[in-house]
Every structure is written in structure tokens, then in C-alpha cells.
Motif scaffolding. Structure first.
Motif, PDB file in Angstrom:
ATOM      1  N   GLN A   1      32.108  19.754  48.137  1.00  0.00           N
ATOM      2  CA  GLN A   1      33.060  20.559  48.909  1.00  0.00           C
ATOM      3  C   GLN A   1      33.215  21.937  48.270  1.00  0.00           C
ATOM      4  O   GLN A   1      32.916  22.130  47.092  1.00  0.00           O
ATOM      5  N   ASN A   2      33.728  22.876  49.046  1.00  0.00           N
ATOM      6  CA  ASN A   2      33.921  24.241  48.558  1.00  0.00           C
ATOM      7  C   ASN A   2      35.098  24.360  47.605  1.00  0.00           C
ATOM      8  O   ASN A   2      36.143  23.734  47.810  1.00  0.00           O
ATOM      9  N   VAL A   3      34.898  25.176  46.595  1.00  0.00           N
ATOM     10  CA  VAL A   3      35.968  25.631  45.718  1.00  0.00           C
ATOM     11  C   VAL A   3      35.982  27.150  45.840  1.00  0.00           C
ATOM     12  O   VAL A   3      34.938  27.792  45.760  1.00  0.00           O
ATOM     13  N   THR A   4      37.156  27.712  46.081  1.00  0.00           N
ATOM     14  CA  THR A   4      37.285  29.168  46.177  1.00  0.00           C
ATOM     15  C   THR A   4      37.579  29.720  44.791  1.00  0.00           C
ATOM     16  O   THR A   4      38.473  29.243  44.093  1.00  0.00           O
ATOM     17  N   PHE A   5      36.808  30.717  44.428  1.00  0.00           N
ATOM     18  CA  PHE A   5      36.854  31.354  43.110  1.00  0.00           C
ATOM     19  C   PHE A   5      37.320  32.794  43.311  1.00  0.00           C
ATOM     20  O   PHE A   5      36.832  33.500  44.193  1.00  0.00           O
ATOM     21  N   ARG A   6      38.282  33.220  42.492  1.00  0.00           N
ATOM     22  CA  ARG A   6      38.747  34.614  42.544  1.00  0.00           C
ATOM     23  C   ARG A   6      38.968  35.133  41.128  1.00  0.00           C
ATOM     24  O   ARG A   6      39.329  34.375  40.229  1.00  0.00           O
ATOM     25  N   ILE A   7      38.776  36.438  40.963  1.00  0.00           N
ATOM     26  CA  ILE A   7      39.163  37.139  39.738  1.00  0.00           C
ATOM     27  C   ILE A   7      40.240  38.133  40.148  1.00  0.00           C
ATOM     28  O   ILE A   7      40.037  38.949  41.052  1.00  0.00           O
ATOM     29  N   ILE A   8      41.382  38.051  39.477  1.00  0.00           N
ATOM     30  CA  ILE A   8      42.531  38.901  39.772  1.00  0.00           C
ATOM     31  C   ILE A   8      42.841  39.765  38.550  1.00  0.00           C
ATOM     32  O   ILE A   8      42.858  39.261  37.423  1.00  0.00           O
ATOM     33  N   ARG A   9      43.094  41.038  38.774  1.00  0.00           N
ATOM     34  CA  ARG A   9      43.556  41.927  37.703  1.00  0.00           C
ATOM     35  C   ARG A   9      45.061  41.697  37.550  1.00  0.00           C
ATOM     36  O   ARG A   9      45.833  41.925  38.483  1.00  0.00           O
ATOM     37  N   VAL A  10      45.508  41.216  36.395  1.00  0.00           N
ATOM     38  CA  VAL A  10      46.894  40.819  36.192  1.00  0.00           C
ATOM     39  C   VAL A  10      47.856  42.011  36.305  1.00  0.00           C
ATOM     40  O   VAL A  10      48.934  41.886  36.884  1.00  0.00           O
ATOM     41  N   ALA A  11      47.470  43.184  35.819  1.00  0.00           N
ATOM     42  CA  ALA A  11      48.372  44.347  35.793  1.00  0.00           C
ATOM     43  C   ALA A  11      48.944  44.692  37.165  1.00  0.00           C
ATOM     44  O   ALA A  11      50.121  45.015  37.284  1.00  0.00           O
ATOM     45  N   ASP A  12      48.119  44.603  38.207  1.00  0.00           N
ATOM     46  CA  ASP A  12      48.607  44.982  39.536  1.00  0.00           C
ATOM     47  C   ASP A  12      48.370  43.907  40.601  1.00  0.00           C
ATOM     48  O   ASP A  12      48.676  44.108  41.770  1.00  0.00           O
ATOM     49  N   GLY A  13      47.814  42.768  40.210  1.00  0.00           N
ATOM     50  CA  GLY A  13      47.587  41.679  41.152  1.00  0.00           C
ATOM     51  C   GLY A  13      46.430  41.909  42.113  1.00  0.00           C
ATOM     52  O   GLY A  13      46.259  41.148  43.065  1.00  0.00           O
ATOM     53  N   SER A  14      45.612  42.927  41.856  1.00  0.00           N
ATOM     54  CA  SER A  14      44.525  43.238  42.787  1.00  0.00           C
ATOM     55  C   SER A  14      43.363  42.260  42.632  1.00  0.00           C
ATOM     56  O   SER A  14      43.070  41.777  41.542  1.00  0.00           O
ATOM     57  N   LEU A  15      42.714  41.991  43.760  1.00  0.00           N
ATOM     58  CA  LEU A  15      41.549  41.125  43.794  1.00  0.00           C
ATOM     59  C   LEU A  15      40.337  41.909  43.322  1.00  0.00           C
ATOM     60  O   LEU A  15      40.008  42.956  43.880  1.00  0.00           O
ATOM     61  N   VAL A  16      39.663  41.418  42.298  1.00  0.00           N
ATOM     62  CA  VAL A  16      38.455  42.056  41.780  1.00  0.00           C
ATOM     63  C   VAL A  16      37.241  41.527  42.533  1.00  0.00           C
ATOM     64  O   VAL A  16      36.377  42.282  42.954  1.00  0.00           O
ATOM     65  N   THR A  17      37.173  40.211  42.711  1.00  0.00           N
ATOM     66  CA  THR A  17      36.100  39.576  43.476  1.00  0.00           C
ATOM     67  C   THR A  17      36.553  38.181  43.868  1.00  0.00           C
ATOM     68  O   THR A  17      37.474  37.625  43.256  1.00  0.00           O
ATOM     69  N   GLY A  18      35.905  37.619  44.856  1.00  0.00           N
ATOM     70  CA  GLY A  18      36.217  36.263  45.268  1.00  0.00           C
ATOM     71  C   GLY A  18      35.200  35.740  46.265  1.00  0.00           C
ATOM     72  O   GLY A  18      34.677  36.510  47.074  1.00  0.00           O
ATOM     73  N   PHE A  19      34.905  34.446  46.182  1.00  0.00           N
ATOM     74  CA  PHE A  19      33.991  33.784  47.108  1.00  0.00           C
ATOM     75  C   PHE A  19      34.079  32.289  46.873  1.00  0.00           C
ATOM     76  O   PHE A  19      34.760  31.831  45.956  1.00  0.00           O
ATOM     77  N   SER A  20      33.406  31.506  47.717  1.00  0.00           N
ATOM     78  CA  SER A  20      33.423  30.044  47.601  1.00  0.00           C
ATOM     79  C   SER A  20      32.073  29.518  47.156  1.00  0.00           C
ATOM     80  O   SER A  20      31.043  30.158  47.379  1.00  0.00           O
ATOM     81  N   LYS A  21      32.110  28.342  46.544  1.00  0.00           N
ATOM     82  CA  LYS A  21      30.896  27.684  46.073  1.00  0.00           C
ATOM     83  C   LYS A  21      31.088  26.178  46.235  1.00  0.00           C
ATOM     84  O   LYS A  21      32.176  25.659  46.005  1.00  0.00           O
ATOM     85  N   VAL A  22      30.023  25.490  46.594  1.00  0.00           N
ATOM     86  CA  VAL A  22      30.064  24.034  46.719  1.00  0.00           C
ATOM     87  C   VAL A  22      29.976  23.409  45.330  1.00  0.00           C
ATOM     88  O   VAL A  22      29.121  23.766  44.525  1.00  0.00           O
ATOM     89  N   ILE A  23      30.879  22.465  45.074  1.00  0.00           N
ATOM     90  CA  ILE A  23      30.913  21.750  43.798  1.00  0.00           C
ATOM     91  C   ILE A  23      30.571  20.287  44.066  1.00  0.00           C
ATOM     92  O   ILE A  23      31.177  19.634  44.923  1.00  0.00           O
ATOM     93  N   ALA A  24      29.612  19.775  43.331  1.00  0.00           N
ATOM     94  CA  ALA A  24      29.163  18.385  43.494  1.00  0.00           C
ATOM     95  C   ALA A  24      30.074  17.438  42.715  1.00  0.00           C
ATOM     96  O   ALA A  24      31.019  17.869  42.047  1.00  0.00           O
ATOM     97  N   ASP A  25      29.767  16.148  42.795  1.00  0.00           N
ATOM     98  CA  ASP A  25      30.516  15.154  42.020  1.00  0.00           C
ATOM     99  C   ASP A  25      30.163  15.199  40.541  1.00  0.00           C
ATOM    100  O   ASP A  25      30.918  14.731  39.701  1.00  0.00           O
ATOM    101  N   VAL A  26      29.002  15.757  40.229  1.00  0.00           N
ATOM    102  CA  VAL A  26      28.507  15.794  38.854  1.00  0.00           C
ATOM    103  C   VAL A  26      29.308  16.789  38.018  1.00  0.00           C
ATOM    104  O   VAL A  26      29.560  17.915  38.434  1.00  0.00           O
ATOM    105  N   TRP A  27      29.690  16.362  36.808  1.00  0.00           N
ATOM    106  CA  TRP A  27      30.340  17.278  35.870  1.00  0.00           C
ATOM    107  C   TRP A  27      29.283  18.171  35.249  1.00  0.00           C
ATOM    108  O   TRP A  27      28.295  17.686  34.698  1.00  0.00           O
ATOM    109  N   ASP A  28      29.498  19.485  35.355  1.00  0.00           N
ATOM    110  CA  ASP A  28      28.507  20.421  34.841  1.00  0.00           C
ATOM    111  C   ASP A  28      29.121  21.819  34.809  1.00  0.00           C
ATOM    112  O   ASP A  28      30.203  22.059  35.338  1.00  0.00           O
ATOM    113  N   TRP A  29      28.378  22.739  34.200  1.00  0.00           N
ATOM    114  CA  TRP A  29      28.748  24.153  34.251  1.00  0.00           C
ATOM    115  C   TRP A  29      28.278  24.710  35.591  1.00  0.00           C
ATOM    116  O   TRP A  29      27.086  24.692  35.883  1.00  0.00           O
TER     117      TRP A  29
END
Length: 178
Positions: free
Chosen positions: A67-95
Motif C-alpha cells: 500500500q502507499n505511504v505518503t512521504f513529505r519533508i517539511i521546513r520546521v521554521a515556516d511549515g513549508s512543504l519542501v517535497t512530497g510524494f507516495s511510495k508503495v511499501i511491501a510487507d517486507v522489512w527493509d530500507w
């Protein structure tokens, strides 16, 4: 019999090779727990980059059920979105590698937040507080935990020079070449 001779020479400026991505920040020691991402209104990890370009982030995840996991990077100082997208994550534990298209500029020494969200049962590996420049976020920042993460970036590079050509021509007398 007439012989026409034309000579052309070019002077090329060498192009600087592309800089390779390198490990910048990480926490991947002393596993303590695995958490369901969906159980928290905010699930993430703060970090402070030392490199000015963020190219990729890898996270130790599992139990995703393809299933998809949504990934985002946020700049803490102002809450702005730096980047974001989704990726499918399997049942397997991995990097799982979240490759940032074209890399993004970040400010070294400034705090950023990795944020994940999903409706699936995907989980994120936590460790004890081994990363000095950030904290795990499980609804709120948690002082004694860090999520497993690695950030990769590239150092600032000088502008790449554009190849330049300085054509010169010479011709034999009477060839008609000017």
C-alpha cells in the motif's frame, strides 16, 4: 588542378563531473520498537542537514501490504512543504528509498521534518535517542526515541561551465573561403 583546404579548430572547456550523493544524516542503531504510522496524527522524525542539496531519504519500514505511504519533508521554521510524494511499501522489512526528483535545496543547520502518513498497517522502526540533531514524532516530539532514517545529499557545486567553441578557419589562397 585546384586544392581547397579548410581547417577548423575548436577550443572546448571541460565540464565538471556531477557530484555523487553521499550520506548526510542517519539513525539506524539500537532498535527499540516498531510503530504503526496510521496510529499517529503526526508521525515523523526531525533532522538537521549539513549538505545544501537533499537527494534521497531512506526509511526502515515494513508491514505495508503493498500500500502507499505518503512521504513529505517539511521546513520546521515556516511549515513549508519542501517535497512530497507516495511510495508503495511491501510487507517486507527493509530500507525503502524515497528518491527526490532532481534533488531539493535545503539550508544546512536548519531543522526539517520527515513526515509519513498512510491508511495501511505500514510500520516504522524506532531506536533509542541516538541521533543528537532531532527527535521522533509520534503525535508530539518524543525525547527518548528516534526513527530509523538516512538522508543523502550533495555539497554545493560551482556553476557548471558551458562548453564554448572558438571557431577559426583558414583557407588556401584562391579557395573562395572567407
Amino acid at each position: 588542378m585546384s586544392c581547397n583546404l579548410v581547417a577548423i579548430s575548436l577550443i572546448l572547456t571541460p565540464i565538471e563531473p556531477a557530484l555523487a550523493s553521499q550520506l548526510d544524516q542517519s539513525n539506524d542503531t539500537d532498535p527499540t520498537a516498531q510503530v504503526y504510522i496510521k496510529n499517529y496524527s503526526l508521525c515523523g522524525q526531525t533532522f538537521v542537514p549539513t549538505l545544501p542539496q537533499l537527494d534521497m531519504v531512506s526509511l526502515y519500514l515494513g508491514n505495508g501490504g503493498d500500500q502507499n505511504v505518503t512521504f513529505r519533508i517539511i521546513r520546521v521554521a515556516d511549515g513549508s512543504l519542501v517535497t512530497g510524494f507516495s511510495k508503495v511499501i511491501a510487507d517486507v522489512w527493509d530500507w525503502y528509498f524515497f528518491q527526490i526528483s532532481g534533488s531539493v535545496a535545503v539550508n544546512p543547520g536548519e531543522t526539517y521534518r520527515i513526515v509519513l502518513s498512510t491508511g495501511s498497517n505500514a510500520m516504522w522502526q524506532l531506536g533509542s535517542n541516538q541521533y543528537a540533531n532531532g527527535k521522533a514524532i509520534l503525535g508530539i516530539e518524543v525525547d527518548d526515541r528516534d526513527a530509523y532514517f538516512r538522508t543523502y545529499g550533495t555539497p554545493a557545486s560551482s556553476p557548471t561551465p558551458t562548453p564554448s567553441a572558438s571557431p577559426t578557419t583558414s583557407a588556401s589562397p584562391g579557395s573562395g573561403v572567407v
